[in-house]
Write an enzyme that holds these catalytic residues in place. Structure first.
Site, PDB file in Angstrom:
ATOM      1  N   SER A  82       0.697  -1.243   0.116  1.00  0.00           N
ATOM      2  CA  SER A  82      -0.097   0.116  -0.077  1.00  0.00           C
ATOM      3  C   SER A  82       0.686   1.247  -0.037  1.00  0.00           C
ATOM      4  O   SER A  82       0.292   2.384  -0.063  1.00  0.00           O
ATOM      5  CB  SER A  82      -1.030   0.133   1.244  1.00  0.00           C
ATOM      6  OG  SER A  82      -2.168  -0.877   1.032  1.00  0.00           O
ATOM      7  N   LYS A 122       0.097   3.664  -2.763  1.00  0.00           N
ATOM      8  CA  LYS A 122      -0.770   4.977  -2.589  1.00  0.00           C
ATOM      9  C   LYS A 122      -0.373   6.341  -2.401  1.00  0.00           C
ATOM     10  O   LYS A 122      -0.886   7.331  -2.647  1.00  0.00           O
ATOM     11  CB  LYS A 122      -1.948   4.427  -1.448  1.00  0.00           C
ATOM     12  CG  LYS A 122      -2.736   3.327  -1.750  1.00  0.00           C
ATOM     13  CD  LYS A 122      -3.633   3.009  -0.873  1.00  0.00           C
ATOM     14  CE  LYS A 122      -4.492   1.679  -1.126  1.00  0.00           C
ATOM     15  NZ  LYS A 122      -4.378   0.594  -0.216  1.00  0.00           N
ATOM     16  N   SER A 142      -5.971   3.908   3.928  1.00  0.00           N
ATOM     17  CA  SER A 142      -5.580   2.844   2.772  1.00  0.00           C
ATOM     18  C   SER A 142      -6.520   2.322   2.287  1.00  0.00           C
ATOM     19  O   SER A 142      -6.250   1.159   1.877  1.00  0.00           O
ATOM     20  CB  SER A 142      -4.543   1.916   3.759  1.00  0.00           C
ATOM     21  OG  SER A 142      -3.399   1.247   2.624  1.00  0.00           O
ATOM     22  N   LYS A 201       2.845   6.417   4.558  1.00  0.00           N
ATOM     23  CA  LYS A 201       2.052   5.415   4.298  1.00  0.00           C
ATOM     24  C   LYS A 201       2.611   4.138   4.749  1.00  0.00           C
ATOM     25  O   LYS A 201       3.682   3.922   4.589  1.00  0.00           O
ATOM     26  CB  LYS A 201       1.953   5.344   2.853  1.00  0.00           C
ATOM     27  CG  LYS A 201       0.848   4.775   2.175  1.00  0.00           C
ATOM     28  CD  LYS A 201      -0.621   5.310   2.475  1.00  0.00           C
ATOM     29  CE  LYS A 201      -1.870   3.990   2.365  1.00  0.00           C
ATOM     30  NZ  LYS A 201      -1.239   3.203   3.574  1.00  0.00           N
TER      31      LYS A 201
END
Length: 178
Positions: free
Chosen positions: A6, A9, A60, A167
């Site tokens: 993730s 992202k 997320s 993140k």
């Protein structure tokens, strides 16, 4: 080279900011709903890009990533191409993106150095910096009828001095990423 999970992202947010205005609205479709981590979007919901960015970077949300990717001109393929163009512009020489969510996919890879370069670049954006530093918030659809409580996946946020956010990522193949 490793799967970015993730942490992908980060670039998804950067591309969304290039192609959308924050107050632009998107109607969520069945194709936008995804497996994995979610912000809880509902088919037919009308939501702003700003709210989607919060769901993308705080909780997320794969559903937020897919919604952003599917609705630009040219759709999903154009979005992924823009991700890779941005990676080239940033000289991320060991990075190839295959999707906006970070779900493991052959060839969807990055290096620690490239990820650090991307993170440093993203944190220069004041909106991204503000969003990723948010521990929790609630966003709604444009009618105010559907709400999404978002909790940051970064458990270090507010726990250690100097942790400003950004993140986290996890998949079975990628392991933990930050």
């Amino acid at each position: 080279l490793l799967y970015p999970a993730s942490t992908t992202k980060i670039i998804t947010a950067l591309i969304a900011l290039k192609y959308y205005s924050l107050d632009e609205t998107i109607t969520v479709t069945a194709a936008d709903l995804s497996s994995g981590q979610q912000m809880g979007l509902v088919e037919g919901e009308v939501i702003t890009v700003n709210a989607l960015l919060h769901g993308l970077l705080i909780s997320s949300g794969n559903d937020a990533a897919m919604t952003l990717a599917n609705h630009i001109k040219g759709g999903y393929p154009a979005f992924v191409a823009a991700m890779n163009n941005q990676a080239q512009e940033l000289s991320l020489v060991n990075t190839v993106f295959k999707n906006p969510t970070g779900i493991d996919e052959p060839g969807h890879l990055t290096s620690a150095r490239d990820l650090a370069t991307l993170a440093s670049y993203a944190m220069q954006n004041e909106l991204i910096k503000k969003i990723v530093g948010t521990k929790s918030t609630t966003v709604t659809d444009t009618s105010g009828q559907i709400s999404h409580e978002l909790k940051n996946t970064n458990e270090l946020l507010g726990q250690l001095d100097g942790v400003l956010g950004l993140k986290t990522g996890w998949t079975a193949s990628a392991g933990e990423g930050l």
